[in-house]
Design an enzyme around this catalytic site. Sequence first.
Site, PDB file in Angstrom:
ATOM      1  N   TRP B 101      25.851  32.688  -7.429  1.00  0.00           N
ATOM      2  CA  TRP B 101      25.200  33.823  -7.879  1.00  0.00           C
ATOM      3  C   TRP B 101      25.346  35.087  -6.927  1.00  0.00           C
ATOM      4  O   TRP B 101      25.703  36.211  -7.455  1.00  0.00           O
ATOM      5  CB  TRP B 101      23.699  33.681  -7.971  1.00  0.00           C
ATOM      6  N   ASP B 168      17.950  38.991  -4.893  1.00  0.00           N
ATOM      7  CA  ASP B 168      18.035  38.238  -6.093  1.00  0.00           C
ATOM      8  C   ASP B 168      16.946  37.207  -6.045  1.00  0.00           C
ATOM      9  O   ASP B 168      17.297  36.155  -5.095  1.00  0.00           O
ATOM     10  CB  ASP B 168      19.544  37.594  -6.509  1.00  0.00           C
ATOM     11  N   LYS B 192      12.388  31.101 -14.633  1.00  0.00           N
ATOM     12  CA  LYS B 192      12.027  30.127 -13.912  1.00  0.00           C
ATOM     13  C   LYS B 192      10.422  30.217 -13.475  1.00  0.00           C
ATOM     14  O   LYS B 192       9.879  29.685 -13.901  1.00  0.00           O
ATOM     15  CB  LYS B 192      12.846  30.015 -12.604  1.00  0.00           C
TER      16      LYS B 192
HETATM   17  C1  LIG Z   1      19.680  32.990  -8.455  1.00  0.00           C
HETATM   18  C2  LIG Z   1      20.027  33.159  -9.577  1.00  0.00           C
HETATM   19  N1  LIG Z   1      20.576  34.217  -9.989  1.00  0.00           N
HETATM   20  C3  LIG Z   1      20.906  34.805 -11.197  1.00  0.00           C
HETATM   21  C4  LIG Z   1      21.007  33.906 -12.312  1.00  0.00           C
HETATM   22  C5  LIG Z   1      21.504  34.301 -13.556  1.00  0.00           C
HETATM   23  O1  LIG Z   1      20.378  34.752 -14.367  1.00  0.00           O
HETATM   24  P1  LIG Z   1      20.395  35.018 -15.939  1.00  0.00           P
HETATM   25  O2  LIG Z   1      20.909  33.984 -16.673  1.00  0.00           O
HETATM   26  O3  LIG Z   1      19.147  35.620 -16.330  1.00  0.00           O
HETATM   27  O4  LIG Z   1      21.556  36.432 -16.106  1.00  0.00           O
HETATM   28  C6  LIG Z   1      20.395  32.864 -12.092  1.00  0.00           C
HETATM   29  C7  LIG Z   1      20.392  31.783 -13.352  1.00  0.00           C
HETATM   30  O5  LIG Z   1      19.957  30.763 -13.063  1.00  0.00           O
HETATM   31  C8  LIG Z   1      19.958  32.468 -10.706  1.00  0.00           C
HETATM   32  O6  LIG Z   1      19.489  31.039 -10.562  1.00  0.00           O
HETATM   33 MG   LIG Z   2      24.035  32.657  -4.572  1.00  0.00          MG
END
Ligand SMILES: Cc1ncc(COP(=O)(O)O)c(C=O)c1O
Ligand SMILES: [Mg+2]
Lengths: 356, 356
Positions: B101, B168, B192
């Site tokens: 991520w 994030d 989540k």
């Molecule tokens: C820490 C983290 N950031 C970003 C995302 C991406 O999220 P989205 O699918 O809402 O774009 C996720 C998805 O599981 C995640 O766990």
């Molecule tokens: Mg990460």
Amino acid sequence: MKVHNFNAGPSILPNEVLYKASKALIDFEGSGMSILEIGHRTAPFMAVMEEARSLVKELMQLEDDFEVLFLQGGATMQFMQIPMNLLENGETAAYIDTGVWSSKAIKEAKLFGYTDVIASSKESNYNHIPKQFTIPQQASYLHITTNNTIYGTQWQSTPESSIPLVADMSSDILSRSMDFNKYSLIYAGVQKNMGAAGATMVAVRKSMLGKVTRKIPSILDYRNHIENGSMLNTPPVFAVYITMLTLRWLKEQGGIPAIEKINDKKAALLYDEIDHNPLFRGTVVKEDRSKMNACFIMDKPEMEEEFIKFCKKEDIVGIKGHRLSGGFRVSMYNALPYESVEVMVEAMKYFSLKKA
Amino acid sequence: MKVHNFNAGPSILPNEVLYKASKALIDFEGSGMSILEIGHRTAPFMAVMEEARSLVKELMQLEDDFEVLFLQGGATMQFMQIPMNLLENGETAAYIDTGVWSSKAIKEAKLFGYTDVIASSKESNYNHIPKQFTIPQQASYLHITTNNTIYGTQWQSTPESSIPLVADMSSDILSRSMDFNKYSLIYAGVQKNMGAAGATMVAVRKSMLGKVTRKIPSILDYRNHIENGSMLNTPPVFAVYITMLTLRWLKEQGGIPAIEKINDKKAALLYDEIDHNPLFRGTVVKEDRSKMNACFIMDKPEMEEEFIKFCKKEDIVGIKGHRLSGGFRVSMYNALPYESVEVMVEAMKYFSLKKA
Ligand SMILES: Cc1ncc(COP(=O)(O)O)c(C=O)c1O
Ligand SMILES: [Mg+2]
Ligand SMILES: Cc1ncc(COP(=O)(O)O)c(C=O)c1O
Ligand SMILES: [Mg+2]
Ligand SMILES: [Mg+2]
Ligand SMILES: [Mg+2]
């Protein structure tokens, strides 16, 4: 008890869809989980997404070159995402301005290239669809808004164009037969005729993509969404599910030709009353009237509030006009039963007699 | 019958939330309309949006300078929207790379300015959180991912930083006490710990905005969303509604301090079993283990499929590890009952005895 729901969007949905979704919210297909609790990459949800995508292609009879996506951000996100993907720096896109929504689309396109507004009905408060315009042959695309939700105008036919046609169909998608294959990109926030707020349908010809040189952020590049089957990241699961159910419902009704007949009948009934009832008057030139959003006013504006209150007692909701156009706006999307229009017309008749 | 739902996201939600939403899907607060059928600018929905926004501020005890938004596009949209709004052309943003991520966030930032990846645990397959790094004082912000959902690592404390911190928090938002006011921008896909797929929470300090010179498309400019009370265009109505209900539920549980105690107990129970059970082994260094997503493997990988099948019979779902890390991932978000972890641990014990 259900009301007669003339909301402009988000708006009425088929009862069957709501009941089915209400159950899926507790237990989705016997999984012991809510539709909100399952992974989007599990087989059951992938099947929902695929069915929604293929039902759009089937109902609109789209050629193979089209890819159907369910994105996020609303139609408003498309105002910028379209020129970002299709309009090269220094090139020109043509737009026809039929109201607030086209104007907003034009504003965003200016961030990416030049815009040529080849016609506008602004001078007459958007009460008609422009008929006279010349499409510039060197423009990258021509953008139209097939139905103006605020002023209640609707393109009655697709303009002949030798350059790619792009259309915002947010408020009349799937409501009438059209040769959708004349278009190169069709988009719609699904919250009116297709589903629930939170998903945006984009049907785009693959051959349109990959021609601009600018760097496009991953999430805004249509090609990434296509490659990933509209699952580049977590999709708006529930909005897609509602859309799939609504598309299934439409297919069961007989698809677009069948719903179009009912939509024609509903619009005829209402406009006939508007024309014959001495208290009410349509605001749009007759030949461009929208079958989705009927806009009308009273000759005596001071009576408007009273009429809205009267309607409320009859369980009629959502008929107040948009602040920009005033008066009334009666939206008659696919899921609105004919009977609701009958009730509306009865209310107009009764109110008029009372006031006579 | 409910299963024990260890899905990584979309994931388990409180039953109360689902029951309430299921009713609102048929009739919202006695309106005679579904929550999906009401206009987003009506008083009842505006109240939902306002309650959701203010509950975030209240639960996280955010200072007044923060504005809370519910946007669309997922956390993935934020990967580009953050640098677009905060990173001036030619300037540098610092990132710490703790997995997939963060890497994706870094990739998008490069489209807008320079990136300085000041630390990364990539070399050790992201099994820990980097401890040694120097924050460049001239960088526009430092971005971290507080919990890595795929590898199961979690920042145990907020790094001291004199430049603005951006985080994030998609997979540990609202799960533990933190000094949220040390951050300048916090974002999370709500699917989540906060709600249902389709909305993204962004809490941003107003003082961070308006400093870049590039032209930002209207829908991507945080200031426009702030000005419009997170209703610049049609919001993802249902996802926001579910979020509001989930936030209410959390408040009723006693807020973050109360849920943190339960989360601590759940994680302690599971990790204790991982450590003591001879069949299983954690993949993350102990001090950086995530309390949300526990990742572990078997010494005999050929047994993993068998264990997953065994668990399925016990109504345990969602424990298969992400394809990048293999093994198992057991997600224990706020809504997961302690009892589900007990059942999981029982299954591990029983399976181990059977194999001994
Ligand atoms: C820490 C983290 N950031 C970003 C995302 C991406 O999220 P989205 O699918 O809402 O774009 C996720 C998805 O599981 C995640 O766990
Ligand atoms: Mg990460
Ligand atoms: C024709 C048209 N285009 C665009 C929009 C904006 O859609 P959204 O709110 O999904 O961004 C609307 C909203 O009503 C609309 O009617
Ligand atoms: Mg328009
Ligand atoms: Mg009349
Ligand atoms: Mg062990």
